[in-house]
Design an enzyme around this catalytic site. Sequence first.
Site, mmCIF file in Angstrom:
data_model
loop_
_atom_site.group_PDB
_atom_site.id
_atom_site.type_symbol
_atom_site.label_atom_id
_atom_site.label_comp_id
_atom_site.label_asym_id
_atom_site.label_seq_id
_atom_site.Cartn_x
_atom_site.Cartn_y
_atom_site.Cartn_z
ATOM 1 N N VAL A 7 16.429 -51.855 5.596
ATOM 2 C CA VAL A 7 17.469 -51.075 4.927
ATOM 3 C C VAL A 7 17.051 -50.587 3.551
ATOM 4 O O VAL A 7 17.697 -49.710 2.980
ATOM 5 C CB VAL A 7 18.777 -51.892 4.812
ATOM 6 N N GLY B 234 11.120 -52.060 -1.687
ATOM 7 C CA GLY B 234 10.867 -52.330 -3.094
ATOM 8 C C GLY B 234 9.385 -52.282 -3.381
ATOM 9 O O GLY B 234 8.576 -51.892 -2.535
ATOM 10 N N GLY B 235 9.010 -52.708 -4.583
ATOM 11 C CA GLY B 235 7.612 -52.656 -4.965
ATOM 12 C C GLY B 235 6.756 -53.627 -4.180
ATOM 13 O O GLY B 235 5.650 -53.306 -3.753
ATOM 14 N N PHE B 236 7.255 -54.862 -3.974
ATOM 15 C CA PHE B 236 6.467 -55.884 -3.297
ATOM 16 C C PHE B 236 7.172 -56.473 -2.085
ATOM 17 O O PHE B 236 6.592 -57.261 -1.360
ATOM 18 C CB PHE B 236 6.130 -57.017 -4.278
ATOM 19 N N GLY B 237 8.428 -56.092 -1.876
ATOM 20 C CA GLY B 237 9.158 -56.640 -0.741
ATOM 21 C C GLY B 237 10.116 -55.618 -0.167
ATOM 22 O O GLY B 237 10.664 -54.777 -0.888
ATOM 23 N N ASP C 292 14.985 -58.575 -15.840
ATOM 24 C CA ASP C 292 15.077 -57.260 -15.198
ATOM 25 C C ASP C 292 16.525 -56.951 -14.832
ATOM 26 O O ASP C 292 16.821 -56.520 -13.712
ATOM 27 C CB ASP C 292 14.191 -57.214 -13.955
#
Length: 390
Positions: free
Chosen positions: A86, A89-92, A199
């Site tokens: 859905v 992201g950058g790493f997941g 973040d």
Amino acid sequence: MKRDICAIVVELALLLQDPESYKTFLAYRGPGAQGLLDILQDVLDLDAFAVVKPLICKALLRLCRASGLYPRCFVLTELEKIGDQVAAGGFGDIWKGVIHKRSVCVKVMRLFKDSDIQALLKEFGREALIWRQFCHPNLLPFFGVYYLGNRLCLVSPWMENGTITEFLRDEPDADRLSLILDVALGLQYLHEQNVVHGDLKAINILVTPSQRACIGDFGLASIINTMSVRFTHSTGNVRGGTARYQAPELFKGIPSHFGSDVYAFACTCYEILTGRVPFHELPNDVTVMFKVIEGNRPSRPEACSGTAALDSLWKLLETCWDGEAEKRPNAAQIVKRLEGLSLRGSTAASATDWDEKFTSKFRRSLHDKPLLPSVAQIERLIFGDGESSV
């Protein structure tokens, strides 16, 4: 039992502050490391010993990283299926899964090449370890880790309302002050646990079925060790986050801290109030960085004017944006002002937004293994089984 546990925790704290003992501790592997990790997590689950909790949490993180193991209570085995992806992201990547006919969010480690596996395992594992220690209605709960082949997955409740930005787009008349107070309460809890989020922004805030805001994504979180030095997720460059939400001192190389979270909180409030990211009128993050260093802050829109409450709220945001970190209010002071007479903020009625039986912490409470061995077990360890003595 309580006195014995206190004695063990004191000895543990002394051991972890001795360099040679700590080196020996970090050298454990296999079953020895597994046993130590389980004991450390047991101590953290007591929700006591606040002074030494950051020290123990640091030890847990470092031993996990060195051994490649996790406390056994983290691991989920009952994930029934993973459906469609859905989000990315950058790493997941975010997938929707099912556990016992309940929808869950599965953050799947993304692999670019084989050499990334170990590095990403450590980063994902670190997020899981920090996330696992939290328990608050305004923080997304941690259900556990799941292994999908050689990829690590982090599992949490599925939030049908999505991020706070998506929710407000669909529900423009929602109580934004209540949502802002929710975020402040979650941030207050994090800071009381000596954790810096690192973040904070609207995309990392989800809305529960009872329309409460809860903070998620602890991939850049760090812990302040009150008994030793501060430690973060990396020995290299510790600065992360998103430029439009970062305090001016972070652009000068200072690591994230409680005050920079407060600055990011104000930027998040701006986004909740306006539906736009901070400095939306500027084309890129580099321009934003220079503007912030020069002392510029998001300009006040008309939507944030016109009433005494909005005036009071905007003044609060301005204090959170102060260029000098020590002049910003702390999270507890922010909560107090939001709940005060000028704003009268309140949260949504208490409700159960997720099944606590799925959380890693609840599952650990069902284990029948006690924190300390019984007297009979100690006697067997010392004297053997009665046929021979040691």
